[in-house]
Write an enzyme that holds these catalytic residues in place. Structure first.
Site, PDB file in Angstrom:
ATOM      1  N   HIS A  36      14.514 -14.992  11.762  1.00 46.35           N
ATOM      2  CA  HIS A  36      14.122 -14.987  13.178  1.00 46.35           C
ATOM      3  C   HIS A  36      12.617 -15.062  13.404  1.00 46.35           C
ATOM      4  O   HIS A  36      12.177 -15.647  14.385  1.00 46.35           O
ATOM      5  CB  HIS A  36      14.665 -13.728  13.865  1.00 46.35           C
ATOM      6  CG  HIS A  36      16.156 -13.745  14.014  1.00 46.35           C
ATOM      7  ND1 HIS A  36      16.835 -12.810  14.757  1.00 46.35           N
ATOM      8  CD2 HIS A  36      17.104 -14.576  13.513  1.00 46.35           C
ATOM      9  CE1 HIS A  36      18.145 -13.071  14.713  1.00 46.35           C
ATOM     10  NE2 HIS A  36      18.333 -14.133  13.948  1.00 46.35           N
ATOM     11  N   HIS A  80      14.420 -19.457  17.927  1.00 45.41           N
ATOM     12  CA  HIS A  80      13.416 -18.574  17.321  1.00 45.41           C
ATOM     13  C   HIS A  80      12.056 -19.245  17.229  1.00 45.41           C
ATOM     14  O   HIS A  80      11.030 -18.574  17.258  1.00 45.41           O
ATOM     15  CB  HIS A  80      13.895 -18.100  15.945  1.00 45.41           C
ATOM     16  CG  HIS A  80      15.206 -17.388  16.015  1.00 45.41           C
ATOM     17  ND1 HIS A  80      15.357 -16.200  16.683  1.00 45.41           N
ATOM     18  CD2 HIS A  80      16.431 -17.726  15.557  1.00 45.41           C
ATOM     19  CE1 HIS A  80      16.621 -15.824  16.622  1.00 45.41           C
ATOM     20  NE2 HIS A  80      17.296 -16.735  15.943  1.00 45.41           N
ATOM     21  N   CYS A  90       0.875  -1.177   0.000  1.00 51.68           N
ATOM     22  CA  CYS A  90       0.000   0.000   0.000  1.00 51.68           C
ATOM     23  C   CYS A  90       0.908   1.222   0.000  1.00 51.68           C
ATOM     24  O   CYS A  90       2.100   1.099  -0.288  1.00 51.68           O
ATOM     25  CB  CYS A  90      -0.989  -0.018   1.168  1.00 51.68           C
ATOM     26  SG  CYS A  90      -0.258   0.060   2.809  1.00 51.68           S
ATOM     27  N   GLY A  91       0.376   2.393   0.300  1.00 51.39           N
ATOM     28  CA  GLY A  91       1.190   3.604   0.222  1.00 51.39           C
ATOM     29  C   GLY A  91       2.377   3.564   1.159  1.00 51.39           C
ATOM     30  O   GLY A  91       3.525   3.766   0.763  1.00 51.39           O
ATOM     31  N   THR A  92       2.116   3.295   2.418  1.00 47.97           N
ATOM     32  CA  THR A  92       3.192   3.225   3.416  1.00 47.97           C
ATOM     33  C   THR A  92       3.581   1.793   3.747  1.00 47.97           C
ATOM     34  O   THR A  92       4.630   1.570   4.373  1.00 47.97           O
ATOM     35  CB  THR A  92       2.731   3.863   4.738  1.00 47.97           C
ATOM     36  OG1 THR A  92       1.545   3.164   5.171  1.00 47.97           O
ATOM     37  CG2 THR A  92       2.425   5.351   4.561  1.00 47.97           C
ATOM     38  N   GLY A 129      -0.732   0.152   6.688  1.00 44.76           N
ATOM     39  CA  GLY A 129      -2.103  -0.363   6.743  1.00 44.76           C
ATOM     40  C   GLY A 129      -2.158  -1.835   6.369  1.00 44.76           C
ATOM     41  O   GLY A 129      -2.830  -2.638   7.048  1.00 44.76           O
ATOM     42  N   ARG A 166       4.949   4.307  -1.543  1.00 40.51           N
ATOM     43  CA  ARG A 166       5.280   5.740  -1.498  1.00 40.51           C
ATOM     44  C   ARG A 166       6.505   5.985  -0.642  1.00 40.51           C
ATOM     45  O   ARG A 166       6.873   7.137  -0.387  1.00 40.51           O
ATOM     46  CB  ARG A 166       4.079   6.519  -0.949  1.00 40.51           C
ATOM     47  CG  ARG A 166       2.866   6.504  -1.876  1.00 40.51           C
ATOM     48  CD  ARG A 166       1.644   7.123  -1.219  1.00 40.51           C
ATOM     49  NE  ARG A 166       0.522   7.193  -2.149  1.00 40.51           N
ATOM     50  CZ  ARG A 166      -0.752   7.289  -1.779  1.00 40.51           C
ATOM     51  NH1 ARG A 166      -1.065   7.336  -0.487  1.00 40.51           N
ATOM     52  NH2 ARG A 166      -1.708   7.359  -2.685  1.00 40.51           N
TER      53      ARG A 166
END
Ligand code: RB5
Length: 149
Positions: free
Chosen positions: A97, A132, A64-66, A69, A108
């Site tokens: 891990h 782990h 998505c953009g960042t 979300g 973006r």
């Protein structure tokens, strides 16, 4: 089989990633979105993540953009361990891990070459197991509502 999904902000980046998967000879299923119309990222994260937890796909790549979300939505799906990565070091370590089964990217935030490097690293790195695995088991316990202490 890799599940791929994006929202309207990440169509171009999704193409970069599916081109890379094709170059690597990996099959994928594209869970949308398919157009630039504004849409809601949780819907597409859920589709791809449900394909992973049901066993139809091995892992998911969500954009998505960042990337935030998508990663938040993915981590609400029982059985998904999604890592948001903006550089290859984290992509490598989250496989080694955390045994992450979903990767989120911010279209973006990072450019296409860095995205390719991150995805390649994430796909090619194996889980280390050992100590782990105990921590993964604790994540699963948390997911199941158990108190850890
Ligand atoms: C869409 O505008 C944007 O909010 C979405 O792509 C994502 O960045 C959300 O975390």
């Amino acid at each position: 089989m890799i599940a791929v999904a994006c929202d309207h902000s990440a169509l171009e980046m999704k193409k970069v990633i599916t081109d890379l998967l094709e170059e690597k000879g990996l099959s994928y299923h594209d869970y949308g979105t398919y157009t630039a119309d504004s849409c809601d990222y949780p819907v597409f994260a859920a589709r791809a993540c449900q394909a992973v937890v049901s066993g139809q796909c091995d892992r998911a790549i969500l954009i998505c953009g960042t990337g935030i979300g998508m990663s938040m939505a993915a981590n609400k799906v029982k059985g998904i361990r999604c890592a948001l990565c903006s550089e290859p070091y984290s992509a490598k370590l989250t496989r080694m891990h955390n045994d992450s089964n979903a990767l989120a990217l911010g279209a973006r935030v990072i450019g296409p070459e860095l995205a390719r490097m991150i995805v390649e690293t994430w796909l090619d790195t194996e889980f280390e197991g050992g100590r782990h695995q105990r921590r993964i088991d604790l994540l699963t316990a948390l997911e199941n509502g158990q108190l850890l202490e």
